[in-house]
Design an enzyme around this catalytic site. Structure first.
Site, PDB file in Angstrom:
ATOM      1  N   SER A  85     110.383 -31.410 -69.077  1.00 40.99           N
ATOM      2  CA  SER A  85     111.229 -30.839 -68.028  1.00 40.99           C
ATOM      3  C   SER A  85     110.523 -30.779 -66.680  1.00 40.99           C
ATOM      4  CB  SER A  85     111.694 -29.439 -68.426  1.00 40.99           C
ATOM      5  OG  SER A  85     110.596 -28.557 -68.554  1.00 40.99           O
ATOM      6  N   LYS A 107     114.804 -20.361 -65.887  1.00 41.79           N
ATOM      7  CA  LYS A 107     113.935 -20.975 -64.881  1.00 41.79           C
ATOM      8  C   LYS A 107     114.370 -20.592 -63.474  1.00 41.79           C
ATOM      9  CE  LYS A 107     112.674 -24.940 -67.767  1.00 41.79           C
ATOM     10  NZ  LYS A 107     112.796 -26.394 -67.992  1.00 41.79           N
TER      11      LYS A 107
END
Length: 820
Positions: free
Chosen positions: A671, A714
Site C-alpha cells: 500500500s 489511514k
C-alpha cells in the site's frame, strides 16, 4: 523549466479538486426507514443477505442420505449459529422423535449389556414398570418363601432324607450287634468296636484276647466297615435328589410368586417383541438364581465358638440386574431432538461408562452407562462447534467413526486409545441416524477438506456465510428489523430511527465499504447494548443517535491508548513526520496497525535517494530482513515502471534506496508503493513534495494507482496528527480512486473537509498524484516519446538520460587504447 520554488505555489488543476464532504461517508437516510422507533416494528427477521447459506442448510436437512451432514463456514459474529439453529428447530418440529433407548442386563454375558429400543415416549413408562416389578417381586418372593406351606414342603423333603439315613443306620447297628460289635458315632464319623458284657471292650482287654479271637473280630469289623462304606456311598445320590426336589420347589414357588407380575408387564408391552423377550429372560433368570435371593433372606448363624458366616448376598445388588437404564427418553408426542453440545469431549459425544467403589475396587455394570450427545440427538440434529471438537482428544475421530459406521458404540477412553483395560463393559451398539451440523471458520474447514480424507465424504454440504451484504434499501430495512428484534430479545430500550440509521452506518464502517454492510451481528448487538447503557445513564427511555455516537466514541477511546501514545511522540517530533513545508525525495506514507481489537492509522516518513548506478532500486527494509515479500514486490514494480516509462532506448543507470524512516519492526504490504514511487520521482526530478499531504495506494507497472485496505484508519490517522498540530487548510490525503467507495470516515474528518480545513484527493494514476503533491504538471509524452519541458516526467527523463551518459563515459576505454 519551471522553478521548483515557484512550482510549490501552483494550485492543483481543476480535475484534481478534493472530494466533497458528501463523498466521504455513505449516510443512511433515517426518514426512509418508515418508523419513529423500533417499538413500532412488529416483523423481525434475523437473516440478512445469506440466501446461499440458507439454501445449503435447507438442502442438507432435506437430504436423507448418508454423508450429507453440513459444515457452516463463516466468520464469528455473522449469526450462523442462530440462523442454523432457527432453521433446524423449525425443521425438527415437523418430524416426530425417534425411539427411546435403554440398556439392560445381558443374562448370557453380563460384560455385554443389551440395547433395548422402545417407541418414543414409552421408555419412561417401561422404566417405571420395571422398578415397580422389582419391588413387587421382592415382596412376593419374600412372602412366598417365608410362608408355612413352603417351609412344610422343605421339611417334608428333608424328613425323607433323615428317615432313609436313620433306617440305614438302624440296619447297620443291628447287623453289628449280631457280631457282638457296636456302631459308634464320633466327631470324625462312624466307627465300630467289639462289646464285652454289653459294653465297649477296652483296648487292653482286646489285646489280651487269643489271637484267633482278635483276628475274627477284626475280620468282622472290616466287613462292617465295607458295608457301612457302601451304605454311605448312596447318600450323595440321595442328597442330590433332595437338592433337586428343593430346587424344583423353589422354581415352582418363584413361578407362583412372580409369574403373574411379569405376565402383567408383558401384556402391557405385548406389541414390542424385544421387550417381551427381555421379560422372558428376566423370568427365567430369576427362577434359575432364586437361591441367591434365598441366601440373602436366610438368617446368619452366630454365637460364641462359631466361625463368622460370610455376609449374605445384598438383595439390592441381586435385583439391580432386573432394572432398566433408560439413557434416551422422549415425551409422548415429542418432535425430533435438536442438541447443542458446547463441550464436545469424547465421552460427552459418544457416551461413557461410570464406576463405583466396592471393597476397594472399581466395579461397573449396565446401570452405569451414560448417554452422549449422539444418543440424545439420535433421530434428530446435533450442532457442534468444529474448533471445539478438534481441540478435544479423540472427539473428532470418535464422531467420524460413529457417522461412518452408522452406530454409536460406547467404549472406555483407554480402549479408544488402544490401551489395555480390564473388566470393561462392551455395551451393544445403538443404530445412529443423525444430521450433524458443524460450525466453524474457513481456517478450520479448508484444512480439514484438504488433509482429512474422510471429511468430504461425511460432510458433503457447505453452508458458506458471507461476512458482508450489499447495502440495498431492502437490506437496510432488514437490518432495521434485526435491530428491533435484538432490542426485544435483549430487553433493550427502543431505538429511534436516527439511532438505527447510525447503527447501519457503523455496520458499513465495520465492513469499510459505503456500498456494503457487515454481517457481523455480534458487533451490532454489542453496540446496541452499549448504546442502551449510555441512554439509561442519560435518563432516556429511547436510544437516540447521540447515544450510539457516544458508544462508538467510547469504544474507540477504550482501545486508543497505544495509538494516542504513538501520535504524541510524533507531535513531540520524537518520530519525525512533517505536516507542512516541502522536501525533495521525502513523503508521508500511511500504514495501519492492528493490535488486538484496535486498528489505527499512523503516518510514516518515506525517503528516497538516487545516484548513478546500474539500475538497482534497493529496498532497505528488505535488505535488513524487515520487509515482507509483498512490500518487496511493490518496490520491484517501481523498477519496472521507471524502465518502461523513461528508459526505452537507454539502460536504466541509477541506484536508489527507499526506506521507512524510524521503522523498527517488520513492514509488509504494497500500500506504500505509490508513495515510494512519488518520493523516487521527486528525488530524480529534484522537485519538492508538499509535506502537508500523506499518501496511500499501491501502484502497478503501468503507473495506475490501485486500491488498498484500511483507508479510513489511514485518513483518520493523518488527520488526527494534523489536528493535533493545528489544521492550516492545506493538509490532506491522497487515496486511490478505487477506494472512494470504501470511505466511511468519522464526522470529525467530514466536518473539517466541509470547512475547508482538510482535503482528500482521489487519484487513479501516478501522474495525477505527482501533480497534486508537487504542484508541477506531470507531462504527457508526445509521438516521439518526449515530455513537455519543465514537467516532472521531463525532469526525470533528463536525469536518467544524464545517468546513462555518465555510465557510458565511465565504461569507455582509455583514449590511448582508442588511438592504438
Amino acid at each position: 523549466m519551471t522553478d521548483p520554488k515557484t512550482a510549490a505555489t501552483l494550485a492543483p488543476a481543476p480535475d484534481h479538486l478534493p472530494l466533497p464532504g458528501d463523498a466521504l461517508c455513505g449516510r443512511c437516510d433515517s426518514s426512509a426507514l418508515g418508523f419513529e422507533t423500533t417499538a413500532e416494528i412488529t416483523e423481525a427477521n434475523g437473516v440478512i443477505g445469506q440466501q446461499r447459506a440458507v439454501e445449503a442448510i435447507d438442502f442438507a436437512l432435506g437430504m436423507d442420505k448418508p454423508g450429507y451432514n453440513l459444515f457452516a463456514v463463516g466468520p464469528r459474529g455473522t449469526g450462523k449459529h442462530r440462523l442454523v439453529a432457527g432453521i433446524v428447530q423449525d425443521t425438527a418440529r415437523q418430524r416426530p422423535a425417534d425411539r427411546d433407548w435403554a440398556y439392560v442386563h445381558n443374562f448370557e454375558d453380563e460384560r455385554r449389556p443389551r440395547a433395548l429400543a422402545l417407541p418414543a415416549g414409552r421408555g419412561a413408562g417401561f422404566d417405571k414398570a420395571m422398578d415397580q416389578l422389582v419391588r413387587d417381586m421382592r415382596a412376593g418372593l419374600a412372602t412366598a418363601f417365608g410362608g408355612e406351606d413352603y417351609r412344610n414342603a422343605v421339611q417334608s423333603i428333608q424328613e425323607h432324607v433323615e428317615r432313609h439315613q436313620a433306617e440305614a443306620l438302624d440296619a447297620m447297628r443291628a447287623k453289628a450287634a449280631e457280631k457282638n460289635i457296636s456302631l459308634l458315632s464320633t466327631p470324625m464319623g462312624f466307627g465300630f468296636a467289639p462289646l464285652e458284657n454289653g459294653k465297649v471292650m477296652e483296648p487292653e482287654a482286646f489285646n489280651q484276647l487269643p489271637e484267633d479271637a482278635r483276628k475274627r473280630i477284626e475280620t468282622d469289623i472290616a466287613a462292617l466297615q465295607e458295608a457301612m462304606r457302601e451304605a454311605m456311598q448312596q447318600m450323595p445320590a440321595l442328597l442330590k435328589d433332595v437338592r433337586r426336589k428343593i430346587e424344583e420347589l423353589n422354581r415352582e414357588t418363584a413361578e407362583f410368586a412372580i409369574g403373574g407380575l411379569i405376565r402383567a408387564v408383558r401384556e402391557r408391552y405385548a406389541d414390542l417383541a424385544d421387550v417381551a423377550a427381555y421379560l422372558d429372560a428376566v423370568q427365567a433368570d430369576l427362577k434359575d438364581n432364586i437361591d441367591q435371593f434365598l441366601k440373602g433372606q436366610a438368617p446368619q448363624e452366630s454365637g460364641e465358638g462359631k466361625p463368622p458366616s460370610p455376609a449374605p448376598p445384598d438383595p439390592d445388588v441381586f435385583f439391580r440386574r432386573y432394572k432398566v437404564n433408560l439413557i434416551v427418553e422422549h415425551a409422548e408426542g415429542a418432535t425430533a431432538p435438536v442438541v447443542f453440545e458446547d463441550e464436545p469431549t469424547y465421552e460427552r459425544l459418544i457416551g461413557r461408562i461410570e464406576h463405583r467403589a466396592e471393597m476397594g475396587a472399581l466395579v461397573t455394570d449396565f446401570s452405569m452407562i451414560r448417554a452422549g450427545a449422539l444418543h440424545r440427538a439420535n433421530g434428530g440434529y446435533l450442532i457442534l462447534d468444529a474448533r471445539k471438537v478438534l481441540m478435544q482428544p479423540l472427539a473428532w475421530e470418535g464422531l467420524k467413526r460413529a457417522l461412518r459406521a452408522g452406530e454409536i458404540r460406547i467404549e472406555a477412553v483407554f480402549t479408544a486409545m488402544g490401551l489395555p483395560a480390564t473388566n470393561m463393559l462392551e455395551p451393544e451398539g445403538i443404530p445412529l441416524s443423525v444430521k450433524v451440523l458443524l460450525m466453524g471458520e474457513g481456517n478450520v474447514y479448508y484444512p480439514l477438506q484438504a488433509y482429512d480424507p474422510e471429511f468430504s465424504g461425511l460432510f458433503k454440504v457447505l453452508a458458506d456465510f458471507d461476512e458482508r451484504v450489499v447495502r440495498t434499501d431492502e437490506n437496510i430495512l432488514k437490518m432495521a428489523r434485526l435491530v428491533a428484534a435484538r432490542a426485544r430479545g435483549d430487553n433493550l430500550k427502543p431505538f429511534h430511527r436516527q439511532a438505527v440509521a447510525r447503527l447501519i452506518d457503523d455496520m458499513s464502517r465495520e465492513e469499510e465499504d459505503s456500498e456494503r454492510l457487515s454481517a457481523n451481528v455480534e458487533h451490532l448487538t454489542d453496540l446496541m447494548r452499549e448504546s442502551d447503557y449510555l441512554a439509561g445513564k442519560a435518563g432516556r427511555e429511547v436510544v437516540m443517535e447521540e447515544d450510539v455516537e457516544a458508544a462508538i466514541d467510547a469504544r474507540r477511546r477504550r482501545v486508543s491508548r497505544i495509538a494516542e501514545r504513538m501520535q504524541a511522540e510524533t507531535v513531540r517530533q520524537t518520530v519525525l513526520v512533517d505536516t507542512a513545508g516541502a522536501m525533495v525525495g521525502q513523503i508521508n506514507g500511511l500504514s495501519v496497525y492492528s493490535i488486538g481489537a484496535a486498528a489505527f492509522g499512523k503516518p510514516a516518513r518515506i525517503t528516497a535517494r538516487v545516484w548513478l548506478g546500474r539500475g538497482d532500486v534497493i529496498d532497505i527494509e528488505r535488505a535488513v530482513a524487515l520487509g515482507g515479500p509483498l512490500h518487496s514486490k511493490g518496490v520491484m514494480i517501481l523498477s519496472g515502471y521507471l524502465g518502461a516509462q523513461y528508459s526505452q532506448d537507454m539502460p536504466l543507470s541509477l541506484s536508489a534506496t527507499l526506506v521507512f524512516e524510524q521503522s523498527y519492526g517488520g513492514v509488509d504490504g504494497d500500500s506504500a508503493s505509490s508513495a515510494e514511487l512519488y518520493a523516487l520521482l521527486s528525488a530524480l526530478a529534484d522537485v519538492p513534495i508538499f509535506q502537508h499531504f500523506a499518501v496511500t495506494g499501491s501502484v502497478n507497472q503501468r503507473g495506475q494507482v490501485q486500491a488498498i485496505g484500511g483507508v479510513n484508519e489511514k485518513v483518520e490517522g493523518f488527520f488526527d496528527l494534523c489536528a493535533a498540530r493545528g489544521l492550516n487548510g492545506r493538509q490532506g490525503v491522497l487515496i486511490p480512486t478505487a477506494n472512494v467507495k470504501h470511505l466511511m470516515l468519522h464526522r470529525r474528518v467530514i466536518d473539517a473537509v466541509r470547512a475547508g480545513q482538510f482535503h482528500i484527493h482521489a487519484v487513479s494514476s501516478i501522474d495525477q498524484g505527482i501533480e497534486i503533491l508537487t504542484g508541477v504538471a506531470a507531462g504527457k509524452a508526445d509521438d516521439t516519446g518526449a515530455f513537455p519541458p519543465g514537467t516532472i516526467n521531463a525532469r526525470v527523463a533528463a536525469r536518467l538520460h544524464g545517468f546513462a551518459e555518465a555510465r557510458q563515459r565511465f565504461g569507455a576505454p582509455p583514449r590511448w587504447e582508442t588511438d592504438a
